[in-house]
Design an enzyme around this catalytic site. Structure first.
Site, PDB file in Angstrom:
ATOM      1  CE  LYS A  44      -3.244  -2.441   3.074  1.00 12.34           C
ATOM      2  NZ  LYS A  44      -2.348  -3.564   3.483  1.00 12.34           N
ATOM      3  N   GLY A  45       2.128   1.077   0.365  1.00 13.54           N
ATOM      4  CA  GLY A  45       3.007   2.219   0.648  1.00 13.54           C
ATOM      5  C   GLY A  45       3.151   3.232  -0.471  1.00 13.54           C
ATOM      6  CG  ASP A 104      15.113  -1.537   3.799  1.00 15.66           C
ATOM      7  OD1 ASP A 104      16.146  -0.914   4.065  1.00 15.66           O
ATOM      8  OD2 ASP A 104      14.563  -2.313   4.620  1.00 15.66           O
ATOM      9  CE  LYS A 132      15.361   2.606   5.506  1.00 23.16           C
ATOM     10  NZ  LYS A 132      14.760   1.674   6.505  1.00 23.16           N
ATOM     11  CG  PHE A 153      11.430   1.662  10.322  1.00 25.21           C
ATOM     12  CD1 PHE A 153      11.470   0.624   9.401  1.00 25.21           C
ATOM     13  CD2 PHE A 153      10.186   2.129  10.733  1.00 25.21           C
ATOM     14  CE1 PHE A 153      10.308   0.051   8.916  1.00 25.21           C
ATOM     15  CE2 PHE A 153       9.016   1.561  10.252  1.00 25.21           C
ATOM     16  CZ  PHE A 153       9.080   0.518   9.342  1.00 25.21           C
ATOM     17  CG  ASP A 160       3.136   0.396   7.280  1.00 24.52           C
ATOM     18  OD1 ASP A 160       3.852   0.236   6.272  1.00 24.52           O
ATOM     19  OD2 ASP A 160       2.817  -0.535   8.046  1.00 24.52           O
TER      20      ASP A 160
HETATM   21  P1  IMP Z   1      12.810  -4.118   0.536  1.00 25.59           P
HETATM   22  O1  IMP Z   1      12.229  -5.355  -0.087  1.00 25.59           O
HETATM   23  O2  IMP Z   1      13.645  -4.438   1.746  1.00 25.59           O
HETATM   24  O3  IMP Z   1      13.569  -3.261  -0.446  1.00 25.59           O
HETATM   25  O4  IMP Z   1      11.652  -3.258   1.130  1.00 25.59           O
HETATM   26  C1  IMP Z   1      10.450  -3.214   0.531  1.00 25.59           C
HETATM   27  C2  IMP Z   1       9.347  -2.645   1.392  1.00 25.59           C
HETATM   28  O5  IMP Z   1       9.639  -2.607   2.795  1.00 25.59           O
HETATM   29  C3  IMP Z   1       9.077  -1.214   1.023  1.00 25.59           C
HETATM   30  O6  IMP Z   1       8.258  -1.139  -0.112  1.00 25.59           O
HETATM   31  C4  IMP Z   1       8.381  -0.712   2.262  1.00 25.59           C
HETATM   32  O7  IMP Z   1       7.011  -1.015   2.198  1.00 25.59           O
HETATM   33  C5  IMP Z   1       9.024  -1.486   3.390  1.00 25.59           C
HETATM   34  N1  IMP Z   1      10.035  -0.655   4.078  1.00 25.59           N
HETATM   35  C6  IMP Z   1      11.372  -0.689   3.923  1.00 25.59           C
HETATM   36  N2  IMP Z   1      11.990   0.232   4.685  1.00 25.59           N
HETATM   37  C7  IMP Z   1      11.001   0.881   5.340  1.00 25.59           C
HETATM   38  C8  IMP Z   1      10.994   1.988   6.287  1.00 25.59           C
HETATM   39  O8  IMP Z   1      12.013   2.579   6.674  1.00 25.59           O
HETATM   40  N3  IMP Z   1       9.756   2.364   6.719  1.00 25.59           N
HETATM   41  C9  IMP Z   1       8.593   1.768   6.319  1.00 25.59           C
HETATM   42  N4  IMP Z   1       8.563   0.765   5.439  1.00 25.59           N
HETATM   43  C10 IMP Z   1       9.759   0.312   4.955  1.00 25.59           C
HETATM   44 MG    MG Z   2       6.088  -1.263   0.108  1.00 26.28          MG
END
Ligand code: IMP
Ligand code: MG
Length: 180
Positions: A44-45, A104, A132, A153, A160
């Site tokens: 949803k982000g 991330d 990040k 974070f 969220d």
């Molecule tokens: P990744 O697969 O680790 O790159 O992260 C994917 C998802 O994790 C992102 O689309 C976010 O929804 C969530 N996410 C990663 N870092 C954060 C943060 O600092 N705050 C909130 N959600 C995060």
């Molecule tokens: Mg996301």
């Protein structure tokens, strides 16, 4: 007690977000001149970012959404990605831009790129509001990037913690006591 009482520090103000989205919209509009890109938001982000972004895009475009498995209620990524809701349409021959709030570890975007590539889009690019980069575990080519942020974070503007804080209009860090 309101949401604002939980905020420790604002990293990116509302106005900075809007300005940067203006830049990204202009860049995307130039790059897709004469084309009708399909923007795929990751639920949803990315929903807030996507809705502001496409209003800065001046070429015709289409929208779809995909939902992937999240962290649960914690802040750590397991590395396992699942599609919870797939696209409504086929993307064969389409110019696809995947839009996410934050990259991330890169696990999510890496998985989606591999999955969507196998469906023969005409092109496939990545647009992320936040990067990040210090946490990256999978290489992800980010074609359109809003901001690079430190390893903290963050919540707000769609992001969220435990499902809450998405409606804060800025990107911020929460007070440590919120997590305990
Ligand atoms: P990744 O697969 O680790 O790159 O992260 C994917 C998802 O994790 C992102 O689309 C976010 O929804 C969530 N996410 C990663 N870092 C954060 C943060 O600092 N705050 C909130 N959600 C995060
Ligand atoms: Mg996301």
């Amino acid at each position: 007690m309101g949401l604002l009482d939980d905020v420790a520090e604002v990293l990116i103000r509302e106005e900075e977000i809007a300005n940067r989205i203006g830049d990204l919209g202009r860049q995307i509009s130039r790059d897709y001149d004469g084309k009708t890109p399909l923007f795929v938001g990751i639920l949803k982000g990315a929903s807030l970012f996507l809705s502001d972004l496409i209003r800065q895009v001046t070429v015709p475009c289409m929208l779809d959404f995909i939902a992937t498995s999240a962290y649960g209620d914690g802040t750590e990524n397991s590395g396992i990605v699942r599609i919870l809701k797939d696209l409504d349409q086929t993307i064969e021959g389409r110019h696809v831009v995947i839009v996410d709030d934050i990259i991330d570890t890169g696990f999510t975007m890496d998985y989606l790129l591999e999955t969507l590539k196998a469906r023969y889009p005409a092109s496939l690019r990545v647009c992320a509001l936040l990067d990040k980069v210090s946490r990256r575990r999978r290489h992800v080519p980010i074609d359109y990037r809003g901001f690079e942020i430190p390893d903290k974070f963050v919540v707000g503007y769609g992001l969220d913690y435990a499902g809450i804080y998405r409606n804060l209009p800025f990107i911020c860090v929460l007070k440590p006591e919120v997590y305990s």
